[in-house]
Design a protein around this motif. Sequence first.
Motif, PDB file in Angstrom:
ATOM      1  N   THR A 151       0.843  -1.190   0.000  1.00 30.92           N
ATOM      2  CA  THR A 151       0.000   0.000   0.000  1.00 30.92           C
ATOM      3  C   THR A 151       0.881   1.243   0.000  1.00 30.92           C
ATOM      4  N   PHE A 152       0.296   2.351  -0.365  1.00 32.89           N
ATOM      5  CA  PHE A 152       0.988   3.624  -0.232  1.00 32.89           C
ATOM      6  C   PHE A 152      -0.012   4.662   0.256  1.00 32.89           C
ATOM      7  N   ARG A 153       0.482   5.566   1.071  1.00 31.68           N
ATOM      8  CA  ARG A 153      -0.349   6.648   1.601  1.00 31.68           C
ATOM      9  C   ARG A 153      -0.182   7.839   0.676  1.00 31.68           C
ATOM     10  N   VAL A 154      -1.289   8.381   0.234  1.00 35.29           N
ATOM     11  CA  VAL A 154      -1.221   9.394  -0.811  1.00 35.29           C
ATOM     12  C   VAL A 154      -2.279  10.462  -0.571  1.00 35.29           C
ATOM     13  N   LYS A 155      -1.936  11.684  -0.926  1.00 33.53           N
ATOM     14  CA  LYS A 155      -2.919  12.761  -0.900  1.00 33.53           C
ATOM     15  C   LYS A 155      -3.832  12.603  -2.117  1.00 33.53           C
ATOM     16  N   ALA A 156      -5.109  12.804  -1.890  1.00 31.82           N
ATOM     17  CA  ALA A 156      -6.068  12.660  -2.987  1.00 31.82           C
ATOM     18  C   ALA A 156      -5.745  13.612  -4.133  1.00 31.82           C
ATOM     19  N   THR A 157      -5.235  14.798  -3.807  1.00 30.76           N
ATOM     20  CA  THR A 157      -4.928  15.768  -4.860  1.00 30.76           C
ATOM     21  C   THR A 157      -3.838  15.246  -5.797  1.00 30.76           C
ATOM     22  N   ALA A 158      -2.815  14.599  -5.228  1.00 27.44           N
ATOM     23  CA  ALA A 158      -1.744  14.037  -6.055  1.00 27.44           C
ATOM     24  C   ALA A 158      -2.247  12.850  -6.866  1.00 27.44           C
ATOM     25  N   LEU A 159      -3.054  12.000  -6.239  1.00 23.44           N
ATOM     26  CA  LEU A 159      -3.576  10.829  -6.943  1.00 23.44           C
ATOM     27  C   LEU A 159      -4.490  11.242  -8.090  1.00 23.44           C
ATOM     28  N   ASP A 177       4.598  19.484 -22.675  1.00 23.41           N
ATOM     29  CA  ASP A 177       5.233  20.305 -21.644  1.00 23.41           C
ATOM     30  C   ASP A 177       4.678  19.828 -20.302  1.00 23.41           C
ATOM     31  N   LEU A 178       5.508  19.140 -19.506  1.00 24.00           N
ATOM     32  CA  LEU A 178       5.028  18.467 -18.302  1.00 24.00           C
ATOM     33  C   LEU A 178       4.309  19.418 -17.352  1.00 24.00           C
ATOM     34  N   LEU A 179       4.945  20.533 -17.013  1.00 24.38           N
ATOM     35  CA  LEU A 179       4.343  21.447 -16.045  1.00 24.38           C
ATOM     36  C   LEU A 179       3.034  22.015 -16.575  1.00 24.38           C
ATOM     37  N   ARG A 180       3.032  22.396 -17.835  1.00 19.63           N
ATOM     38  CA  ARG A 180       1.811  22.949 -18.429  1.00 19.63           C
ATOM     39  C   ARG A 180       0.701  21.900 -18.458  1.00 19.63           C
ATOM     40  N   ASP A 181       1.044  20.684 -18.872  1.00 16.72           N
ATOM     41  CA  ASP A 181       0.038  19.621 -18.936  1.00 16.72           C
ATOM     42  C   ASP A 181      -0.558  19.342 -17.557  1.00 16.72           C
ATOM     43  N   LEU A 182       0.302  19.256 -16.550  1.00 18.50           N
ATOM     44  CA  LEU A 182      -0.192  18.986 -15.202  1.00 18.50           C
ATOM     45  C   LEU A 182      -1.103  20.099 -14.706  1.00 18.50           C
ATOM     46  N   ASN A 183      -0.726  21.333 -14.981  1.00 19.23           N
ATOM     47  CA  ASN A 183      -1.527  22.454 -14.484  1.00 19.23           C
ATOM     48  C   ASN A 183      -2.855  22.600 -15.222  1.00 19.23           C
ATOM     49  N   VAL A 184      -2.883  22.254 -16.498  1.00 16.49           N
ATOM     50  CA  VAL A 184      -4.163  22.248 -17.219  1.00 16.49           C
ATOM     51  C   VAL A 184      -5.104  21.222 -16.593  1.00 16.49           C
ATOM     52  N   LEU A 185      -4.569  20.050 -16.299  1.00 18.42           N
ATOM     53  CA  LEU A 185      -5.377  19.001 -15.682  1.00 18.42           C
ATOM     54  C   LEU A 185      -5.817  19.399 -14.273  1.00 18.42           C
ATOM     55  N   LYS A 187      -6.281  22.381 -13.128  1.00 18.14           N
ATOM     56  CA  LYS A 187      -7.317  23.410 -13.217  1.00 18.14           C
ATOM     57  C   LYS A 187      -8.684  22.772 -13.410  1.00 18.14           C
ATOM     58  N   ASP A 188      -8.755  21.755 -14.273  1.00 15.22           N
ATOM     59  CA  ASP A 188     -10.021  21.051 -14.495  1.00 15.22           C
ATOM     60  C   ASP A 188     -10.493  20.344 -13.227  1.00 15.22           C
ATOM     61  N   LEU A 189      -9.531  19.954 -12.381  1.00 12.89           N
ATOM     62  CA  LEU A 189      -9.858  19.262 -11.135  1.00 12.89           C
ATOM     63  C   LEU A 189     -10.045  20.229  -9.965  1.00 12.89           C
ATOM     64  N   GLN A 190     -10.028  21.525 -10.265  1.00 18.91           N
ATOM     65  CA  GLN A 190     -10.218  22.567  -9.253  1.00 18.91           C
ATOM     66  C   GLN A 190      -9.102  22.551  -8.204  1.00 18.91           C
ATOM     67  N   LEU A 191      -7.870  22.305  -8.676  1.00 14.14           N
ATOM     68  CA  LEU A 191      -6.702  22.281  -7.806  1.00 14.14           C
ATOM     69  C   LEU A 191      -5.778  23.440  -8.158  1.00 14.14           C
ATOM     70  N   SER A 192      -5.002  23.882  -7.199  1.00  9.63           N
ATOM     71  CA  SER A 192      -4.076  24.984  -7.434  1.00  9.63           C
ATOM     72  C   SER A 192      -2.945  24.532  -8.346  1.00  9.63           C
ATOM     73  N   PRO A 193      -2.374  25.454  -9.133  1.00  4.20           N
ATOM     74  CA  PRO A 193      -1.300  25.077 -10.060  1.00  4.20           C
ATOM     75  C   PRO A 193       0.007  24.790  -9.335  1.00  4.20           C
ATOM     76  N   LEU A 194       0.833  23.969  -9.966  1.00  9.57           N
ATOM     77  CA  LEU A 194       2.183  23.715  -9.472  1.00  9.57           C
ATOM     78  C   LEU A 194       3.092  24.838  -9.957  1.00  9.57           C
ATOM     79  N   ARG A 195       4.031  25.249  -9.116  1.00  6.46           N
ATOM     80  CA  ARG A 195       4.914  26.348  -9.495  1.00  6.46           C
ATOM     81  C   ARG A 195       6.121  25.883 -10.298  1.00  6.46           C
TER      82      ARG A 195
END
Length: 218
Positions: A151-159, A177-185, A187-195
């Motif tokens: 098992t692994f313990r994980v934050k729901a936001t990361a998962l 573009d990894l950072l851009r792709d992650l932040n677009v996703l 945003k759709d999930l109502q999560l704050s962007p990665l810096r």
Amino acid sequence: MVVEWIPRKSTNEQPQQPLTQLKAVVFYTDPLLKPTPIPILFNPLKHHLAALQHMLLQSEPSEIQQKLLALGNSQMDMYAGELDTTVIFNEVRNWLQERGIYERAAYAAFLVQQHGYATVVLTDTSRWILRMAADQQLYIHLHPGRYSPHTFRVKATALKTALAYRVAERHRLLMGDLLRDLNVLRKDLQLSPLRSTAESSHIMEIIDLLRRTGSEEI
């Protein structure tokens, strides 16, 4: 089948093993969410990685976002081992039956003696916690033990971010573009962007774990 009960007072939590050391998840093609006659209350979408991936694989792309939002924002213990939910439920049932505490009244009395919960070790060495559920029919509340093997313990936001990335990757929706792709996703999930990409290291570990499955479809 050999299972072991660990009394509450002797349970010692161990640091989580790195995700890179987890064995690749076996992807089950059989339905994992079918009703079971065993009175177990279990949320496979928060605690069973193969079941969660199965749900996503069976969903239309337009449905993915809403289903990921349902995971919430808390931390969770996710099982990533080889046992499917049917095997897990059967092993737990057999353990309870062998001790004469499968019926609701006997089960409730047993948990009172154990200060509210007990731990069962299954055949793959994973540890599972038994509690009393409020549901009158599904009275066996089951979830993985914290820092259990497989098992692994994980934050729901990361998962959620990692799962959304894998779905987008599968449907070839990423821009490269990894950072851009992650932040677009995110945003759709109502999560704050990665810096920066440095903040995405844990997410990428989860993505790597998701890739190491028995299926090429997700």
